[in-house]
Design a protein around this motif. Structure first.
Motif, mmCIF file in Angstrom:
data_model
loop_
_atom_site.group_PDB
_atom_site.id
_atom_site.type_symbol
_atom_site.label_atom_id
_atom_site.label_comp_id
_atom_site.label_asym_id
_atom_site.label_seq_id
_atom_site.Cartn_x
_atom_site.Cartn_y
_atom_site.Cartn_z
ATOM 1 N N SER A 38 0.821 -1.215 0.000
ATOM 2 C CA SER A 38 0.000 0.000 0.000
ATOM 3 C C SER A 38 0.849 1.257 0.000
ATOM 4 C CB SER A 38 -0.938 0.007 1.212
ATOM 5 O OG SER A 38 -0.187 -0.059 2.416
ATOM 6 N N ASP A 39 2.129 1.129 0.358
ATOM 7 C CA ASP A 39 3.017 2.286 0.452
ATOM 8 C C ASP A 39 3.898 2.390 -0.783
ATOM 9 O OD1 ASP A 39 2.854 3.248 3.515
ATOM 10 O OD2 ASP A 39 2.722 1.058 3.434
ATOM 11 N N ALA A 40 4.179 3.627 -1.191
ATOM 12 C CA ALA A 40 5.067 3.862 -2.327
ATOM 13 C C ALA A 40 6.504 3.525 -1.948
ATOM 14 C CB ALA A 40 4.969 5.314 -2.775
ATOM 15 N N VAL A 41 7.218 2.883 -2.872
ATOM 16 C CA VAL A 41 8.620 2.522 -2.664
ATOM 17 C C VAL A 41 9.478 3.253 -3.693
ATOM 18 C CG1 VAL A 41 7.928 0.260 -1.786
ATOM 19 C CG2 VAL A 41 8.564 0.494 -4.199
ATOM 20 N N LEU A 42 10.792 3.202 -3.499
ATOM 21 C CA LEU A 42 11.688 3.793 -4.489
ATOM 22 C C LEU A 42 11.470 3.156 -5.858
ATOM 23 C CD1 LEU A 42 15.267 4.101 -2.902
ATOM 24 C CD2 LEU A 42 13.652 5.942 -3.410
ATOM 25 N N PRO A 43 11.516 3.927 -6.933
ATOM 26 C CA PRO A 43 11.343 3.331 -8.266
ATOM 27 C C PRO A 43 12.443 2.344 -8.625
ATOM 28 C CG PRO A 43 11.938 5.659 -8.421
ATOM 29 C CD PRO A 43 11.617 5.400 -6.991
ATOM 30 N N ASP A 44 13.638 2.491 -8.024
ATOM 31 C CA ASP A 44 14.744 1.573 -8.299
ATOM 32 C C ASP A 44 15.119 0.744 -7.075
ATOM 33 O OD1 ASP A 44 15.698 3.698 -6.868
ATOM 34 O OD2 ASP A 44 17.334 4.205 -8.235
ATOM 35 N N ALA A 45 14.155 0.545 -6.168
ATOM 36 C CA ALA A 45 14.412 -0.223 -4.948
ATOM 37 C C ALA A 45 14.798 -1.657 -5.274
ATOM 38 C CB ALA A 45 13.178 -0.205 -4.052
ATOM 39 N N ARG A 46 15.648 -2.221 -4.430
ATOM 40 C CA ARG A 46 16.043 -3.618 -4.568
ATOM 41 C C ARG A 46 15.695 -4.342 -3.261
ATOM 42 N NH1 ARG A 46 21.385 -3.253 -8.513
ATOM 43 N NH2 ARG A 46 20.287 -2.029 -10.100
ATOM 44 N N PRO A 47 14.575 -5.051 -3.243
ATOM 45 C CA PRO A 47 14.115 -5.690 -2.003
ATOM 46 C C PRO A 47 15.040 -6.823 -1.578
ATOM 47 C CG PRO A 47 12.759 -6.371 -3.860
ATOM 48 C CD PRO A 47 13.661 -5.292 -4.374
ATOM 49 N N VAL A 48 15.148 -7.015 -0.262
ATOM 50 C CA VAL A 48 15.963 -8.090 0.295
ATOM 51 C C VAL A 48 15.156 -8.812 1.367
ATOM 52 C CG1 VAL A 48 18.177 -6.985 -0.207
ATOM 53 C CG2 VAL A 48 17.047 -6.524 1.963
ATOM 54 N N GLN A 49 15.432 -10.095 1.532
ATOM 55 C CA GLN A 49 14.757 -10.887 2.553
ATOM 56 C C GLN A 49 15.670 -11.003 3.766
ATOM 57 O OE1 GLN A 49 13.669 -14.860 1.354
ATOM 58 N NE2 GLN A 49 12.191 -15.112 3.005
ATOM 59 N N VAL A 50 15.119 -10.737 4.948
ATOM 60 C CA VAL A 50 15.925 -10.771 6.169
ATOM 61 C C VAL A 50 15.015 -11.017 7.365
ATOM 62 C CG1 VAL A 50 15.800 -8.245 6.405
ATOM 63 C CG2 VAL A 50 17.626 -9.505 7.550
ATOM 64 N N ASP A 51 15.537 -11.743 8.340
ATOM 65 C CA ASP A 51 14.807 -12.047 9.576
ATOM 66 C C ASP A 51 15.238 -11.048 10.647
ATOM 67 O OD1 ASP A 51 13.497 -13.108 11.716
ATOM 68 O OD2 ASP A 51 14.509 -15.052 11.696
ATOM 69 N N LEU A 52 14.504 -9.967 10.789
ATOM 70 C CA LEU A 52 14.865 -8.914 11.742
ATOM 71 C C LEU A 52 14.400 -9.215 13.165
ATOM 72 C CD1 LEU A 52 14.108 -5.703 9.635
ATOM 73 C CD2 LEU A 52 16.328 -6.767 10.084
ATOM 74 N N ASP A 53 13.397 -10.057 13.305
ATOM 75 C CA ASP A 53 12.843 -10.361 14.627
ATOM 76 C C ASP A 53 13.363 -11.665 15.214
ATOM 77 O OD1 ASP A 53 11.395 -8.121 15.051
ATOM 78 O OD2 ASP A 53 9.432 -8.978 14.575
ATOM 79 N N GLY A 54 14.179 -12.380 14.475
ATOM 80 C CA GLY A 54 14.656 -13.661 14.957
ATOM 81 C C GLY A 54 13.564 -14.699 15.051
ATOM 82 N N LEU A 109 23.101 1.743 11.127
ATOM 83 C CA LEU A 109 22.635 0.390 11.404
ATOM 84 C C LEU A 109 21.189 0.469 11.875
ATOM 85 C CD1 LEU A 109 23.477 -2.588 11.509
ATOM 86 C CD2 LEU A 109 24.136 -2.234 13.898
ATOM 87 N N VAL A 110 20.290 -0.166 11.124
ATOM 88 C CA VAL A 110 18.863 -0.185 11.430
ATOM 89 C C VAL A 110 18.513 -1.559 12.004
ATOM 90 C CG1 VAL A 110 16.536 -0.048 10.454
ATOM 91 C CG2 VAL A 110 18.330 1.491 9.622
ATOM 92 N N THR A 111 17.779 -1.555 13.124
ATOM 93 C CA THR A 111 17.398 -2.814 13.766
ATOM 94 C C THR A 111 15.941 -2.756 14.190
ATOM 95 O OG1 THR A 111 18.054 -2.050 15.979
ATOM 96 C CG2 THR A 111 19.748 -3.138 14.650
ATOM 97 N N ALA A 112 15.393 -3.920 14.546
ATOM 98 C CA ALA A 112 14.052 -3.974 15.111
ATOM 99 C C ALA A 112 14.055 -3.283 16.473
ATOM 100 C CB ALA A 112 13.600 -5.420 15.257
ATOM 101 N N ASP A 113 13.018 -2.495 16.727
ATOM 102 C CA ASP A 113 12.857 -1.809 18.011
ATOM 103 C C ASP A 113 12.115 -2.750 18.957
ATOM 104 O OD1 ASP A 113 12.257 -0.192 20.152
ATOM 105 O OD2 ASP A 113 11.810 1.567 18.925
ATOM 106 N N LEU A 114 12.838 -3.347 19.897
ATOM 107 C CA LEU A 114 12.243 -4.351 20.765
ATOM 108 C C LEU A 114 11.176 -3.777 21.682
ATOM 109 C CD1 LEU A 114 15.434 -6.408 21.716
ATOM 110 C CD2 LEU A 114 13.808 -6.775 19.850
ATOM 111 N N ALA A 115 11.226 -2.460 21.928
ATOM 112 C CA ALA A 115 10.233 -1.837 22.803
ATOM 113 C C ALA A 115 8.970 -1.430 22.051
ATOM 114 C CB ALA A 115 10.834 -0.611 23.495
ATOM 115 N N ARG A 116 9.023 -1.454 20.715
ATOM 116 C CA ARG A 116 7.873 -1.026 19.902
ATOM 117 C C ARG A 116 7.669 -2.055 18.801
ATOM 118 N NH1 ARG A 116 9.484 4.810 18.069
ATOM 119 N NH2 ARG A 116 7.290 4.938 17.438
ATOM 120 N N PRO A 117 6.643 -2.896 18.932
ATOM 121 C CA PRO A 117 6.496 -4.068 18.048
ATOM 122 C C PRO A 117 6.411 -3.759 16.563
ATOM 123 C CG PRO A 117 5.043 -4.236 19.952
ATOM 124 C CD PRO A 117 5.620 -2.858 19.981
ATOM 125 N N ARG A 118 5.976 -2.573 16.153
ATOM 126 C CA ARG A 118 5.827 -2.273 14.729
ATOM 127 C C ARG A 118 6.893 -1.295 14.215
ATOM 128 N NH1 ARG A 118 1.618 -3.620 11.854
ATOM 129 N NH2 ARG A 118 1.732 -1.720 10.576
#
Length: 439
Positions: free
Chosen positions: A184-200, A287-296
């Motif tokens: 539903s959200d607009a992304v960069l026109p040249d974005a390159r998506p990656v798969q990653v497990d940020l929440d473990g 360095l961007v990580t999951a915010d453990l104090a804020r679930p979203r």
């Protein structure tokens, strides 16, 4: 079926390649603690100039030619095999789970299914309908292919008539690929998506994409256009709903197109994202990580010092464990290693006269990690310099190339690196005496 003029081109490329194949190596200079085997450069046969290079496919190496043909390139000197034609040579290829995905010249999604590791054939199915964005990346999942699609809004002003979303494609009962979900959200026109497990979660991970495109905050345009991301989204891989997100306040942007997954120090398999935040004082490693104090939420857990100076940029690279970046890669690039120290990323100067990016292009990392080594081009792109992070980043050797590097693809199974040079020539670099695999 032979394309017109290809015999002559093959002869031309073979002649250029003779510089490397006759001697078996091209001017390797050795430094402290050298690798016991010298590194050699050999030509990879091609029937036309190559524009995209990717590790994978039936031979282990794929190349998209200037004509739009997709080639399985041989690592052992055999003739290339054409898989298909009609592709867009300006958009990268993706592989995984026995598939090859690419953008067709008319914007459609093309998917080939076969055995990646074998020499056998496969079959290809185009999408039923798609309008894939030029230059954007593709991501192959076990049951789907993700792609950035162009969305037309006829009621918007001309400057805002086009936007871009991440879409999920799956095969229908007839085997033709169709869109089944869209962000539903607009992304960069040249974005390159990656798969990653940020929440473990241990579920294979979900999809990170740079979003919130903005053309007014930061007009640097070093990556091919002046549109930069203001958000990072972590999307559920099936329905593409937002799981976590981070938005940067003005005037900052993420001057990047593909965050890099990296192991978090002091955790049991935790992952974060290495990227670039840019603003009035230039770029800085973040360095961007999951915010453990804020679930979203995601958060900027640590950042490095700015490069210093408006429109100064740095090009990150990682093997998933080490963190490094070339500062100002277009004007006397200097490699730095980084370490996390709480909310700071501390840097250490390592090596000058290197560059992992060419200004105005979307290939954001020309370095490669192979057998524990970091391999990166010199400032002029005509050498590859090999460093060993495990030996305090010692430089092992520098290998001369018969042209300027424009793309690299690490080939771990062959213990080699494929390099695309100016003009479309492909060479393979590896330790002399090690045999190449692939057909």
């Amino acid at each position: 079926m032979r394309l017109l003029g290809l015999t002559r081109r093959r002869a031309l490329f073979a002649g250029l390649a003779g510089l490397s194949t006759v001697s078996g190596r091209v001017g390797a200079k050795t430094f402290a603690s050298p690798d016991p085997k010298p590194w050699a450069v050999h030509a990879v046969p091609a029937d036309e100039p190559i524009r995209q290079l990717h590790a994978g496919g039936p031979s282990g190496l794929l190349g998209t030619g200037a004509s739009g043909s997709l080639w399985a390139l041989s690592l052992n000197g055999q003739a290339p095999r054409r898989i298909t034609h009609g592709l867009d040579p300006s958009t990268p290829i993706a592989t995984g789970h026995g598939r090859i995905a690419a953008r067709m010249a008319d914007g459609g999604l093309w998917v080939w299914e076969g055995s990646e590791g074998g020499g056998g054939g496969g079959h290809a199915r185009p999408s039923t309908a798609a309008s894939l964005s030029v230059h954007a990346g593709l991501l192959v999942l076990p049951l789907a292919v993700l792609a950035v699609v162009t969305v037309v809004n006829p009621s918007a002003q001309p400057a805002n008539a086009l936007s871009h979303r991440l879409a999920r494609f799956e095969p229908d009962p007839a085997g033709r690929w169709r869109e089944v979900a869209r962000s539903s959200d607009a992304v960069l026109p040249d974005a390159r998506p990656v798969q990653v497990d940020l929440d473990g979660r241990g579920d294979g991970g979900h999809v990170v994409v740079l979003a919130g495109p903005d053309g007014s905050r930061y007009d640097h345009g070093v990556l091919g256009d002046a549109i930069e991301a203001t958000r990072v989204l972590w999307l559920e891989r099936h329905g593409l709903d937002v799981l976590r997100e981070l938005s940067l306040p003005a005037p900052h942007v993420f001057e990047d197109i593909a965050p890099r997954p990296v192991m978090l120090p002091g955790t049991q398999g935790g992952r974060g994202l290495l990227t670039v935040r840019s603003g009035p004082d230039g770029g800085q490693l973040a360095l961007v990580t999951a915010d453990l104090a804020r679930p979203r939420s995601l958060r900027l857990s640590s950042v490095g010092d700015t490069v210093g100076g408006h429109h100064r940029w740095l090009a990150p690279t990682t093997d998933g464990q080490h963190m490094a970046a070339v500062h100002t890669p277009h004007i006397g690039g200097v490699l730095h290693a980084y370490q996390s120290d709480g909310e700071r990323l501390l840097r250490r100067r390592l090596l000058a006269d290197v560059s992992t990016h060419r200004i105005g292009t979307r290939e954001i990392d020309l370095s490669a990690w192979l057998q524990g080594l970091l391999i990166l081009p010199s400032q002029d792109g005509r050498q590859l310099r090999l460093l060993n992070p495990a030996a305090d980043w010692t430089e092992l050797t520098a290998v001369e190339l018969p042209g300027r590097a424009t793309l690299t693809a690490a080939l771990p199974d062959a213990a080699a690196l494929a390099v695309l040079l100016d003009g479309g020539l492909v060479v393979r670099m590896g330790a002399a005496g090690r045999s190449a695999s692939g057909g």
